[in-house]
Design a protein around this motif. Sequence first.
Motif, PDB file in Angstrom:
ATOM      1  N   PHE A  11       0.572  -1.254  -0.296  1.00  0.00           N
ATOM      2  CA  PHE A  11       0.161  -0.035  -0.480  1.00  0.00           C
ATOM      3  C   PHE A  11       1.077   1.642  -0.034  1.00  0.00           C
ATOM      4  N   ASN A  12       1.954   0.780   0.747  1.00  0.00           N
ATOM      5  CA  ASN A  12       2.473   2.446   1.298  1.00  0.00           C
ATOM      6  C   ASN A  12       4.211   2.291  -0.448  1.00  0.00           C
ATOM      7  N   HIS A  13       3.833   1.303  -1.287  1.00  0.00           N
ATOM      8  CA  HIS A  13       4.799   1.490  -1.902  1.00  0.00           C
ATOM      9  C   HIS A  13       6.130   1.369  -2.143  1.00  0.00           C
ATOM     10  N   GLN A  14       6.620   0.220  -0.731  1.00  0.00           N
ATOM     11  CA  GLN A  14       7.420   0.159  -0.270  1.00  0.00           C
ATOM     12  C   GLN A  14       8.091  -0.978  -1.211  1.00  0.00           C
ATOM     13  N   GLU A  15       9.341  -1.377  -0.978  1.00  0.00           N
ATOM     14  CA  GLU A  15      10.147  -2.922  -1.104  1.00  0.00           C
ATOM     15  C   GLU A  15       8.950  -4.021  -0.262  1.00  0.00           C
ATOM     16  N   VAL A  16       8.907  -5.495  -1.331  1.00  0.00           N
ATOM     17  CA  VAL A  16       7.978  -5.831  -0.353  1.00  0.00           C
ATOM     18  C   VAL A  16       8.920  -7.845  -0.988  1.00  0.00           C
ATOM     19  N   ASP A  17       9.083  -8.892   0.188  1.00  0.00           N
ATOM     20  CA  ASP A  17       9.756  -9.741  -0.156  1.00  0.00           C
ATOM     21  C   ASP A  17       8.850 -11.102  -1.727  1.00  0.00           C
TER      22      ASP A  17
END
Length: 370
Positions: A11-17
Motif C-alpha cells: 500500500f505504501n509503495h515500499q519493497e516487499v519480499d
Amino acid sequence: MNSRERVIRSFNHQEVDKTPIDFGGSIVTCLDYHAHKNLKRYMGIDDDNDPIIDYTMGTVSPCEQIMKAFGSDVRRIGMNVIPPEIKDNTFISGFGIKFTKAVPHEYFDVSYNPLSDADIEDIAKMQLPDPNDDRLYYGIKDKARDLYESSPYAIVADFGVPGFYETSQKLRGYEQLACDLLIDEELITALYDRLFELQKAFFKRYLSEVGKYVQAIGYADDLGMQDRLQMSPQTYQNIIKPYHKKIFGFIHEQADVKIMLHSCGAIEPIIDDLIDAGVDILNPLQTRAAGMSPELLKNKYGDRITFWGGIDEQQTLPFGSRDEIEAEVKKMLEIMGKDGGYILAPSHNIQEDTKPENVIAMFEAAKRFR
C-alpha cells in the motif's frame, strides 16, 4: 514478512519480499456460488457451506482451505448479510429497488427503479435502508479483532455501503440519470445530499466496530464501460467528484484505513481525479478495457495509487490455456509488482464459466512468479 506487513508495505509503495495475493478478500475477488461448488469439488474439499455474501452477484467467499492453498494474504470482514425475502426470483432492497434474478445465472438485475418519475419534492420522502440496523453489525467487532490479533493476514472491511453513482442509476434508471446529470443538477444535488448523509451514518457505525483492526475499506461506484467512461470527465469532475471527495474525507477521519474504490471499465481519464478525491487503491484493474493497459497505468499512476486485481476474467481466465494464464500472471507481476503498489487478484469475481483448473493455474503461477 507476514501477510499483513506485506500488504501494508505494498500500500505504501515500499519493497516487499513478494507481491501480495488476494483471493476472497472482498465480494469482487471471490467466486459465484456455482464456481465455488465446482472448485471445491475439483479440489476434493468436502464442505457444503456456501453462504452468499452478495445477493445481487451471487458471490460466495471461498472456504479457508482454498484461501490457504492459494496463498491469499487477505481476509475480509463485512457487515452481516441479511438475506432478502426472495419471491418469484425477485426481491426488494432497502431503497425500494426491485431486483429480479437473471436465470439461469446468479446475478439479480434491477427490474424497477422507484424514483424513475420522481421530482425534487419526492427526494425528501424517498425510502432508505436503515444504517443503524443492529443485525448488520452484530459480532463483527469480535470477528475483526480476532482476525487482527490471531492471524497474520491483512484485513479488508468489505463493500456494503451504496455508492452515489451506482445507487442513483438504480433509483432513477440508466437513461433518466444520464439526462439528470446534464439537465437537472438540482435534483441530483438533492439526491446526493441524502445519499451522503446515509453513507456517513453507515460508515460511522461500520468503522466504529472494525476501524481499529482493518487496513482497507471498500467503496463501489462503477464509472466505466468497456470502451469509455459512462459520463464525460467534466461531468464526473463537476457533479460526482465533489461527493466522492466529501465521503472519502469522512472515512479517512473515522479511521486510519486505505480506501479501495471498485470501479470497472475504462476509467483512465479520471484516475487523477480519483486520487485527488482520496482514493488510495483502485480495483478491479480491468486491463482489457480501453486505455487500461498495465504499462500505462503503472508508469503514469503507480507511485500514487495501489492497483488491486488485474488478472483478466473476461477472456483469459474462463477461456485461456494454462500457458496463457501463466503468461498473464507473470506479465502483471513484472509490470505492476515493481516497487510495490500492487495486490494480485482476478479482475472481478470468478464466474461459473471459469474452469477450476484455470483458477488453480492462476494462483499456482502467482505463487511461483510473485
